[in-house]
Design a protein around this motif. Structure first.
Motif, PDB file in Angstrom:
ATOM      1  N   THR B 120       6.592  32.356  18.386  1.00  0.00           N
ATOM      2  CA  THR B 120       7.097  31.521  17.307  1.00  0.00           C
ATOM      3  C   THR B 120       8.055  32.333  16.440  1.00  0.00           C
ATOM      4  OG1 THR B 120       4.996  30.339  17.336  1.00  0.00           O
ATOM      5  CG2 THR B 120       6.409  30.002  15.406  1.00  0.00           C
ATOM      6  N   VAL B 121       9.260  31.834  16.268  1.00  0.00           N
ATOM      7  CA  VAL B 121      10.234  32.499  15.396  1.00  0.00           C
ATOM      8  C   VAL B 121      10.562  31.529  14.264  1.00  0.00           C
ATOM      9  CG1 VAL B 121      12.373  33.830  15.321  1.00  0.00           C
ATOM     10  CG2 VAL B 121      11.195  33.530  17.504  1.00  0.00           C
ATOM     11  N   GLU B 122      10.346  31.978  13.043  1.00  0.00           N
ATOM     12  CA  GLU B 122      10.532  31.096  11.886  1.00  0.00           C
ATOM     13  C   GLU B 122      11.636  31.616  10.972  1.00  0.00           C
ATOM     14  OE1 GLU B 122       9.239  28.236  11.377  1.00  0.00           O
ATOM     15  OE2 GLU B 122       7.380  28.170  12.541  1.00  0.00           O
ATOM     16  N   GLY B 123      12.426  30.700  10.445  1.00  0.00           N
ATOM     17  CA  GLY B 123      13.410  31.058   9.426  1.00  0.00           C
ATOM     18  C   GLY B 123      14.836  30.974   9.931  1.00  0.00           C
ATOM     19  N   ARG B 124      15.768  31.237   9.016  1.00  0.00           N
ATOM     20  CA  ARG B 124      17.202  31.147   9.338  1.00  0.00           C
ATOM     21  C   ARG B 124      17.751  32.502   9.739  1.00  0.00           C
ATOM     22  NH1 ARG B 124      21.404  27.481   6.089  1.00  0.00           N
ATOM     23  NH2 ARG B 124      22.792  29.100   6.845  1.00  0.00           N
ATOM     24  N   LEU B 125      18.554  32.507  10.802  1.00  0.00           N
ATOM     25  CA  LEU B 125      19.191  33.754  11.221  1.00  0.00           C
ATOM     26  C   LEU B 125      20.353  34.066  10.282  1.00  0.00           C
ATOM     27  CD1 LEU B 125      19.286  33.131  15.073  1.00  0.00           C
ATOM     28  CD2 LEU B 125      17.797  34.733  13.856  1.00  0.00           C
ATOM     29  N   ALA B 126      20.511  35.344   9.931  1.00  0.00           N
ATOM     30  CA  ALA B 126      21.622  35.756   9.069  1.00  0.00           C
ATOM     31  C   ALA B 126      22.941  35.672   9.844  1.00  0.00           C
ATOM     32  CB  ALA B 126      21.384  37.179   8.580  1.00  0.00           C
ATOM     33  N   VAL B 127      24.030  35.655   9.116  1.00  0.00           N
ATOM     34  CA  VAL B 127      25.364  35.642   9.740  1.00  0.00           C
ATOM     35  C   VAL B 127      25.485  36.852  10.677  1.00  0.00           C
ATOM     36  CG1 VAL B 127      27.846  35.894   9.287  1.00  0.00           C
ATOM     37  CG2 VAL B 127      26.433  34.454   7.809  1.00  0.00           C
ATOM     38  N   GLY B 128      26.025  36.619  11.868  1.00  0.00           N
ATOM     39  CA  GLY B 128      26.203  37.727  12.817  1.00  0.00           C
ATOM     40  C   GLY B 128      24.983  37.984  13.687  1.00  0.00           C
ATOM     41  N   VAL B 129      23.880  37.265  13.420  1.00  0.00           N
ATOM     42  CA  VAL B 129      22.666  37.419  14.231  1.00  0.00           C
ATOM     43  C   VAL B 129      22.555  36.199  15.146  1.00  0.00           C
ATOM     44  CG1 VAL B 129      20.172  37.768  14.198  1.00  0.00           C
ATOM     45  CG2 VAL B 129      21.578  38.683  12.346  1.00  0.00           C
ATOM     46  N   THR B 130      22.370  36.436  16.431  1.00  0.00           N
ATOM     47  CA  THR B 130      22.466  35.364  17.423  1.00  0.00           C
ATOM     48  C   THR B 130      21.210  35.283  18.286  1.00  0.00           C
ATOM     49  OG1 THR B 130      23.339  36.779  19.164  1.00  0.00           O
ATOM     50  CG2 THR B 130      24.940  35.901  17.592  1.00  0.00           C
ATOM     51  N   ALA B 131      21.232  34.295  19.184  1.00  0.00           N
ATOM     52  CA  ALA B 131      20.104  34.101  20.114  1.00  0.00           C
ATOM     53  C   ALA B 131      19.833  35.373  20.913  1.00  0.00           C
ATOM     54  CB  ALA B 131      20.427  32.946  21.062  1.00  0.00           C
ATOM     55  N   LYS B 132      20.876  36.092  21.287  1.00  0.00           N
ATOM     56  CA  LYS B 132      20.690  37.335  22.060  1.00  0.00           C
ATOM     57  C   LYS B 132      19.903  38.357  21.254  1.00  0.00           C
ATOM     58  CE  LYS B 132      21.698  40.032  25.652  1.00  0.00           C
ATOM     59  NZ  LYS B 132      23.053  39.962  26.174  1.00  0.00           N
ATOM     60  N   ASP B 133      20.210  38.436  19.956  1.00  0.00           N
ATOM     61  CA  ASP B 133      19.477  39.374  19.103  1.00  0.00           C
ATOM     62  C   ASP B 133      18.015  38.958  18.986  1.00  0.00           C
ATOM     63  OD1 ASP B 133      21.876  40.932  18.383  1.00  0.00           O
ATOM     64  OD2 ASP B 133      22.489  39.044  17.459  1.00  0.00           O
ATOM     65  N   VAL B 134      17.778  37.645  18.962  1.00  0.00           N
ATOM     66  CA  VAL B 134      16.403  37.137  18.880  1.00  0.00           C
ATOM     67  C   VAL B 134      15.612  37.559  20.117  1.00  0.00           C
ATOM     68  CG1 VAL B 134      14.969  35.053  18.860  1.00  0.00           C
ATOM     69  CG2 VAL B 134      17.003  35.183  17.398  1.00  0.00           C
ATOM     70  N   ILE B 135      16.172  37.338  21.297  1.00  0.00           N
ATOM     71  CA  ILE B 135      15.405  37.663  22.511  1.00  0.00           C
ATOM     72  C   ILE B 135      15.267  39.179  22.675  1.00  0.00           C
ATOM     73  CG2 ILE B 135      17.376  37.373  24.102  1.00  0.00           C
ATOM     74  CD1 ILE B 135      13.654  36.581  24.846  1.00  0.00           C
ATOM     75  N   LEU B 136      16.287  39.946  22.307  1.00  0.00           N
ATOM     76  CA  LEU B 136      16.147  41.411  22.380  1.00  0.00           C
ATOM     77  C   LEU B 136      15.056  41.892  21.421  1.00  0.00           C
ATOM     78  CD1 LEU B 136      19.862  42.658  22.698  1.00  0.00           C
ATOM     79  CD2 LEU B 136      18.080  42.790  24.453  1.00  0.00           C
ATOM     80  N   ALA B 137      15.000  41.285  20.221  1.00  0.00           N
ATOM     81  CA  ALA B 137      13.957  41.659  19.251  1.00  0.00           C
ATOM     82  C   ALA B 137      12.569  41.293  19.786  1.00  0.00           C
ATOM     83  CB  ALA B 137      14.217  40.977  17.911  1.00  0.00           C
ATOM     84  N   ILE B 138      12.477  40.146  20.458  1.00  0.00           N
ATOM     85  CA  ILE B 138      11.195  39.728  21.043  1.00  0.00           C
ATOM     86  C   ILE B 138      10.755  40.734  22.106  1.00  0.00           C
ATOM     87  CG2 ILE B 138      10.136  38.018  22.588  1.00  0.00           C
ATOM     88  CD1 ILE B 138      11.739  35.848  21.035  1.00  0.00           C
ATOM     89  N   ILE B 139      11.691  41.122  22.983  1.00  0.00           N
ATOM     90  CA  ILE B 139      11.339  42.055  24.068  1.00  0.00           C
ATOM     91  C   ILE B 139      10.957  43.417  23.491  1.00  0.00           C
ATOM     92  CG2 ILE B 139      12.168  43.215  26.155  1.00  0.00           C
ATOM     93  CD1 ILE B 139      14.066  40.719  26.491  1.00  0.00           C
ATOM     94  N   ALA B 140      11.681  43.853  22.459  1.00  0.00           N
ATOM     95  CA  ALA B 140      11.336  45.130  21.824  1.00  0.00           C
ATOM     96  C   ALA B 140       9.926  45.064  21.260  1.00  0.00           C
ATOM     97  CB  ALA B 140      12.346  45.460  20.732  1.00  0.00           C
ATOM     98  N   LYS B 141       9.554  43.891  20.757  1.00  0.00           N
ATOM     99  CA  LYS B 141       8.233  43.739  20.136  1.00  0.00           C
ATOM    100  C   LYS B 141       7.102  43.691  21.168  1.00  0.00           C
ATOM    101  CE  LYS B 141       5.727  40.724  16.903  1.00  0.00           C
ATOM    102  NZ  LYS B 141       5.689  41.196  15.522  1.00  0.00           N
ATOM    103  N   ILE B 142       7.264  42.868  22.217  1.00  0.00           N
ATOM    104  CA  ILE B 142       6.133  42.707  23.157  1.00  0.00           C
ATOM    105  C   ILE B 142       6.219  43.657  24.352  1.00  0.00           C
ATOM    106  CG2 ILE B 142       5.813  40.295  22.460  1.00  0.00           C
ATOM    107  CD1 ILE B 142       6.793  39.458  25.245  1.00  0.00           C
TER     108      ILE B 142
END
Lengths: 204, 416
Positions: B120-142
């Motif tokens: 679950t990802v909640e909230g608004r992405l900041a300018v310059g932050v994209t779907a790719k950054d979201v999935i990379l952050a998820i992979i870094a986490k799990i």
């Protein structure tokens, strides 16, 4: 498919986690047929050989006691990445018949079953212990017995592993899975008739 | 009251043909995609005297795939990035060559039900932050093995706010998190995207499909085997520094130091990755110079991706060789109709034909030994983009920023 029953053989430790299938067989070899001469030389090619074709002495399979190992004992998530079944074909061509790991890439794991290689999942500390033994006693043999679902380490310790009974039966018998599924043809037809009524929009 | 079900469970249970021993089921496959790498399965099928059981459900594409697929269906392909289609709410997963042959002959697969993880990802992405950054952050986490044995459902307001193209990027990299399948619940965004597409249902079939799609999202209270939560506000433009997709950090970070890691195997693995990547611990990531930029691949080569890159590029010049490879001929023509090709060409980028290109390095389109590439693809494995090539995974906007500065660059310093 070649069946798998029981194997006692020298094992080689692979200590790094997340060994991907690109490392097991680089993409430039993917179009070679598995019957091609020298197919086994593609295994771990870029970490196993220098540019001039000479062996990298630090790579485990280039060290005399581990050369020709039929069992690999790896770290977690071995075989992650691409779905390329060639990663299993090239292990098979080299002579590897079983991979023991704390976890395997999901698609690689399935591909092992389809080619008569036995994937064995054991707890991380057990596998780390096996690798440690292999470093201390290079060339030591391990026994993998599918019928009794056990791995016998060099020190005699017995480790029981879980395996899906369906996969176990097919590995033991070497049975053709497609032939088995074709026996379910009447069930598939019934399903298709019902599916077409319940989800008529699915068919293009 | 009926037990609340996950979306995965709802799709799975509608495709069980028969129960086998040990929890295996014979799962019906609604769509089978073939690509140029599927030829060996054809050979074995012919040799065994078998035929393709349902040619009408078998789709061949010239260069991997980027097809539109409706939700609730099961879809497989001999490609680990098949999970991309989960963005529409389909249960889509990659299979090996022997499994391809099995689906050709039977339209089914013996499968054991995976566990289900909700991220679950909640909230608004900041300018310059994209779907790719979201999935990379998820992979870094799990971790790159975090999803092994699981199907992932991506949920939360951040995911719901994404376009279909962005959801495709997230689902695409499920396998880099270890999961064969990743999916997003279909919603109005999905329906609007699918309506009128070439393979979408029409007329009455559309209305019935819509009813099925609306019923498929996970019930409230459905139990997941594992839950992971991220906050969008914690996610920055992200780059990878190592040779596993989990080796990802915010661009504002520094190359990590293996000496600071307690776990021996992890330390050795990091040291090896840094040696391969030619990086020194402590170096700011934004000071790493790149030799090439590649914008393409099934992760990031859709129209939204090219638009994001073009916004950064406009009025600037590439200072290193930079390739744009649209994901399909359709995307290429759509981008050209918007004039994106001219933006890139005027900035000194190469506007190339659609395909996999430098993502997989199979057609001789590779980077040289030791060359450093800012790439929008999905894998930074050793040798992935060519023998000895060094890959930094980034978003299209970040790749464009690297192209115009010649180093890994925080895109937020260029757009604002």
């Amino acid at each position: 498919m070649q069946p798998f029953t029981k194997l006692t053989a020298a094992a080689a430790p692979i200590d790094l986690p997340n060994i991907d299938t690109d490392r097991i067989i680089p993409a430039r070899f993917l179009r070679k047929p598995k019957e091609a001469p020298g197919y086994a030389s593609f295994l771990f090619h870029d970490v196993r050989f220098n540019a001039d074709g000479s062996e990298k002495p630090e790579f485990v399979l280039n060290q005399a006691p581990y050369r020709g190992a039929k069992i690999l004992v790896t770290a977690e998530n071995f075989g992650c990445g691409s779905s390329r079944e060639m990663a299993v074909w090239v292990l098979d061509a080299y002579g590897v018949r079983s991979v023991i790991a704390p976890s395997l890439g999901d698609i690689f794991h399935q591909n092992c079953f389809k080619n008569g290689l036995l994937p064995v999942i054991l707890p991380g500390e057990v596998v780390a212990g096996l690798r440690r033994q292999l470093h201390q006693r290079p060339g030591a043999a391990i026994t993998v017995d599918l019928e009794s679902q056990t791995v016998t380490a060099h020190d005699g310790a017995l480790h029981r592993f879980e395996i899906d009974p369906f996969r176990k039966e097919i590995l033991l018998s070497g049975r053709d899975e497609i032939a088995l599924t074709l026996d379910f043809d009447a069930r598939v037809r019934d399903f298709e008739a019902r599916h077409a009524r319940e989800m008529p929009w699915v068919a293009p | 009251m009926a037990t609340p079900l996950t979306m995965f469970e709802k799709i799975w249970s509608r495709h069980v043909v028969a129960e086998g021993p040990g929890g295996h089921v014979l799962l019906y496959i609604d769509r089978h995609l073939l690509h140029e790498g599927s030829t060996s399965a054809f050979g074995r099928l012919a040799k065994a005297g078998r035929r393709v059981r349902r040619p009408d459900l078998t789709f061949a594409t010239a260069d991997h795939y980027i097809l539109t697929s409706p939700g609730v269906v099961t879809l497989v392909c001999g490609d680990s990035h098949t999970a991309t289609h989960g963005a529409f709410g389909a249960l889509a997963f990659g299979i090996g060559s022997t499994e391809v042959e099995h689906v050709m002959a039977t339209q089914t697969l013996w499968q054991k039900k995976p566990k289900v993880m909700r991220i679950t990802v909640e909230g608004r992405l900041a300018v310059g932050v994209t779907a790719k950054d979201v999935i990379l952050a998820i992979i870094a986490k799990i971790g790159a093995g975090g999803g092994v044995g699981h199907a992932i459902e991506y949920a939360g307001s951040t995911i719901r706010a994404m376009s279909v193209d962005e959801r495709l990027t997230v689902c695409n990299m499920s396998i880099e998190a270890g999961a064969r399948a990743g999916m997003v619940a279909p919603d109005e965004t999905t329906f609007a995207h699918l309506e009128g597409k070439p393979f979408a249902p029409k007329g009455d079939a559309w209305r019935r499909a819509l009813a099925d799609w609306k019923a498929v999202p996970s019930d409230s209270g459905a139990a997941f085997d594992r839950e992971v939560e991220l906050s969008a506000s914690e996610i920055a433009p992200t780059v990878t520094w190592g040779t596993s997709p989990q080796d990802a950090l915010p661009i504002t970070g520094r190359v990590p130091d293996p000496a600071a890691v307690a776990d021996g195997a992890r330390r050795e693995s990091m040291a090896r990755a840094l040696a391969y990547m030619g990086l020194t611990p402590g170096t700011p990531l934004s000071e790493i110079a790149v030799n090439r930029v590649f914008i393409g691949s099934c992760t990031n080569s859709r129209l939204d991706d090219l638009r994001a890159a073009a916004r950064v590029v406009k009025g600037r010049r590439a200072v290193v060789p930079a390739w744009i490879v649209p994901g399909s001929g359709l995307v290429k023509r759509a981008a050209e109709a918007e004039g994106l090709d001219r933006v890139f060409v005027e900035a000194g980028f190469e506007w190339r034909e659609a395909g996999c290109s430098m993502c997989v390095g199979m057609n001789g389109e590779t980077a040289g030994e030791g060359e450093r590439v800012a790439s929008t693809s999905n894998r930074n494995f050793e040798g992935r983009q060519g023998k000895g090539a060094r890959t930094h995974l980034v978003s299209p906007a970040m790749a464009a920023a690297a192209a115009v500065t010649g180093r890994l660059t925080d895109v937020r310093t260029l757009v604002g």
